[in-house]
Design a protein around this motif. Sequence first.
Motif, PDB file in Angstrom:
ATOM      1  N   SER A   9      -8.489  -2.429   8.584  1.00 44.97           N
ATOM      2  CA  SER A   9      -8.457  -1.224   9.420  1.00 44.97           C
ATOM      3  C   SER A   9      -9.202  -1.466  10.721  1.00 44.97           C
ATOM      4  O   SER A   9      -8.791  -0.998  11.787  1.00 44.97           O
ATOM      5  CB  SER A   9      -9.112  -0.054   8.688  1.00 44.97           C
ATOM      6  N   ASP A  58      -1.715   2.031   8.563  1.00 49.57           N
ATOM      7  CA  ASP A  58      -2.709   1.504   7.640  1.00 49.57           C
ATOM      8  C   ASP A  58      -2.427   1.997   6.230  1.00 49.57           C
ATOM      9  O   ASP A  58      -2.530   3.194   5.965  1.00 49.57           O
ATOM     10  CB  ASP A  58      -4.106   1.962   8.102  1.00 49.57           C
ATOM     11  N   GLU A  59      -2.044   1.097   5.362  1.00 51.26           N
ATOM     12  CA  GLU A  59      -1.888   1.414   3.946  1.00 51.26           C
ATOM     13  C   GLU A  59      -0.916   2.563   3.720  1.00 51.26           C
ATOM     14  O   GLU A  59      -1.223   3.526   3.017  1.00 51.26           O
ATOM     15  CB  GLU A  59      -3.238   1.801   3.328  1.00 51.26           C
TER      16      GLU A  59
HETATM   17 MG    MG Z   1      -8.702  -0.009   5.471  1.00 51.84          MG
END
Ligand code: MG
Length: 989
Positions: free
Chosen positions: A647, A719-720
């Motif tokens: 991140s 992100d994810e």
């Molecule tokens: Mg992360």
Amino acid sequence: MANEPTPLMKQYAELKEQAGDALLFFRMGDFYELFGDDAVEAARILEITLTSRDKNKPDPLPMAGVPHHSAGNYVQKLLNAGKKVAICEQFEEAAAGKPGKTLVRRAIVRLLTPAIQFDGESSETSYLATALPETPGDPQSAWALGCLDIATGDFRFAQLSHLDELSAWASDLPIRHWVELQGLAPSGLAATLQAAGQGLGRPVLCENLPSNYLGQAASEDKLKAQFGLASLDAFVPEGVTRRALGVLLTYALRSQSSALGAAETSNPALSVPSAPKLQHLRLPEPLRRSRSMVLGPRTAQHLDLFPDLFQLISRTRSALGTRTLKRLLMEPLRDPQDITHRQEGIQELALKAARAESLGKLLGQLYDLERISGRLTTGQANPRDTWALGASLGTLPELGRILDSAESPLLQELRERLLRGAEVLGSLSRRILDTQNEEAPLLAREGGIFKKGTNSELDRLIDLSTEGSKFLVELETRERERTGIPSLKVRYNRVFGYYIEVTQAHLKNVPADYQRKQTTVGAERFFTEELKKFEDEIVTAEDRRKRLEQSLFSDLLEEAQRHTLQVMDVARALGELDSWLSLSRLTEMPGWVFPRIDDSLDVEILGGRHPVVDSVSRGKFVPNDLKLGQKSRLSLLITGPNMGGKSTVMRQVALIVLLGQCGAPVPARSARWGAFSSIYTRIGAHDAIARGQSTFMVEMSELAHILHRADERSLVILDEIGRGTSTYDGISVAWSTLEWICKKLRCRTLFATHYHELTHLSEELPRLGNAHMAVAAPAQTNETQLRFLYQLREGAANESFGIQVAQLAGLPRGVIDRAWKVLARLESDQRTPGAATAEPLVLGSGPGEQLDEVLPLFASASSQRGLTRRADDAESVGSIASTAPTLPSIRSALSRLFDSDPSLAGSADLSGDLFSSQDHKASAGAGAAHSPEARAATETESRAPAASRGLPVEPPLWASELARAEISNMTPLQAMNFLAQLQEKARSS
Ligand code: MG
Ligand code: ADP
């Protein structure tokens, strides 16, 4: 009889009716009083005493009051709490001696709300906002959003294609007061805004207006009248947008005095603002301006622009500059030429330090011109405001002079603007500075505003009072001589006026013409005809002076009001200068450089750092390189363990792009990219439970927004994606999203995922590359301790290290041990479905005891892990299996068993800068592969798709043996024996 309201309470009730749901501040003498529910609520918020009126009656009315001179602070506190306040003034003094007997005139002069205030010193934008549907009743309708920041005159609109988009936009704006027309409200939005405001500690006031508050035609007329336009076509799109803006304008105008019925009050001694025009309002502009970059609805939040980044970079000297810098960060530029243009100016400011220093000093003396002009046009400016206006405008010529030698077009243009301002506003500024006292009073009616020489009548009145004090000194000396009383004094007090005081001891010497006025302890006070005459004259002179000053001040205000637009323009120019100066000082930060921004679709950031994380990590931050390009790859899939830095590295790229496109230097060794026109982000599990949406729903709405909007020139940071739902759902959404991005949008994208299954997509999708955050697992320790290297490297991560991370986080040892076994089981299940029931693994009573008997070779490894075997408890394993987040490949489990192999455990620095795959091949070929560390890297990378690797390194023998083995066809015991043998080989190789 007991319940018959007094005339005063009747008056109160009428005004309270006018005030509606606003808390009514009812002026009574030196206090503002609140009654009834208002009093209860205000007492609670303000923490002031709640009393009651007519305590003896059966139902006494609750009452609370605040002194008028400190009312501002109390009002502010109520507004901060999201309340609305109506200020009711009193327009006559109560008849002396018998207060309350005569009813004085009162009227509401002002309505204040969290978004309608002029005195707040905050530099934050506070919007009064509303939205209207294009086709009422249709859930698919498009929407118009309007916003007005009354303090600065910022007036904006946006057209949004559906409700979701409206919600996303609105929740990202600094809205403090939301109004809705009955029946035309975007459903649920008010609640969302309120919840979000609550979360941020800035409550939002939501208010319903009747549906006929203002119609379409009336709205258009209102806007035309406000801006003196015959047609709105060039400024505001046709249709409901105009009505939204009209509603806001009307609300703002009505909140000012005349509309509230105070205009007819006619006491000239009390300045009642004349009909407001809000002349400082700027022509409506679209919220998304074409010259600036689009930031996704939550990008500012995802990137922690406020307060983190802002605090780090802000070096502004004035409130104007602070506000402008905030605006700048929210509106980076998109055109490479615009960016270079600004960069050159900022660079010039950075290079000419002495000039910057003198500019900074002058800017530091500026008052908040935007807010002052806001107060000017509503007639609420006080003498200190005008003085501040004059003083601030007075700096223009000198600022212009300092910029005389400016070379960059940006600074030259600015200089022109400032000098033009100086020319137009010079006489106003001189008039103020020449006539006003620096120590101006806060209230115009107190007098003492103007210097001598402003007006001859005023001079005469001022002389009278100065001569007055001379006269008093003379009188005292004269009377002392005449009476022979050395302690005789001539004095003044507010209640008794002027008097001559003689102490008891000397009373016998008092002449006959002294008339007694008052007796005090130890003294008598007298007056004479002469003193009485003087008093009459001086008192009326004071009065006349105050009245004259007030009217002179009105003239001055009027002239200032006529120049509001020019003042606003100058204010904007000064704010820009201050914000650029602030950005130029970032060059003083070590390791910040100006990026080169062109038309390409490439990105090359070398030694990039996250500005905020870097600044707090005391030199420990690991810089990273990033290369994207049309010829190699546009998107990067980033894998690696939790806490590995995924991140951070993605945010850092977005922040570098954002700062760079503001024209600022960026934290990197060098940076170059093709201009982006938008940044869209979806980062972290942003919890919006307060807004009644599940985490996954929020994630998907944000993703929807991005996938609808992004184009070739967007920077997309995901992100994810899919984390908030079950593995298979999540992976499917992530998978198809990645396909959509690579095939359809073709935008530069960073996509972090914990789904390893996605890494193979780089073989199929155009211009998608794999990268991972490197980690090191030290060898020969009992604990499988992981160390994060924070380096972004080529290729996919080989495993997710989830259990090691869990261990680092301090999960109980028993849980960790158990997790390893569950994992091994899941992996073997995946390979040999039948094995699950045949040989379940359970937590043993003593670590390793049973296995050790059977498998001496495996003993050391098993005792490390507490691995034992037992023929029961299959169910609990199954239930854990169904909630396990992912199924890593069996290969990763094997490599874990080898984690004591020194060649696998290299923690030293690897030469793994993230280059395009071609670059990488080159560097790997250049002999980097001979160290044990490089072998480890190779080991890792050999698991990534061969096509994208093609590294010229031979795997060690034991590894090829391992690769050939059919482990899935072995029983677990066979497999372990095989592995243990292999480990021996690996150790001795
Ligand atoms: Mg992360
Ligand atoms: P992930 O997203 O992979 O779980 P994060 O990006 O949240 O990992 O990073 C976790 C922590 O690691 C951060 O809070 C930061 O303190 C640290 N970190 C991340 N990147 C770096 C770096 N490049 N250098 C030093 N520390 C870093």
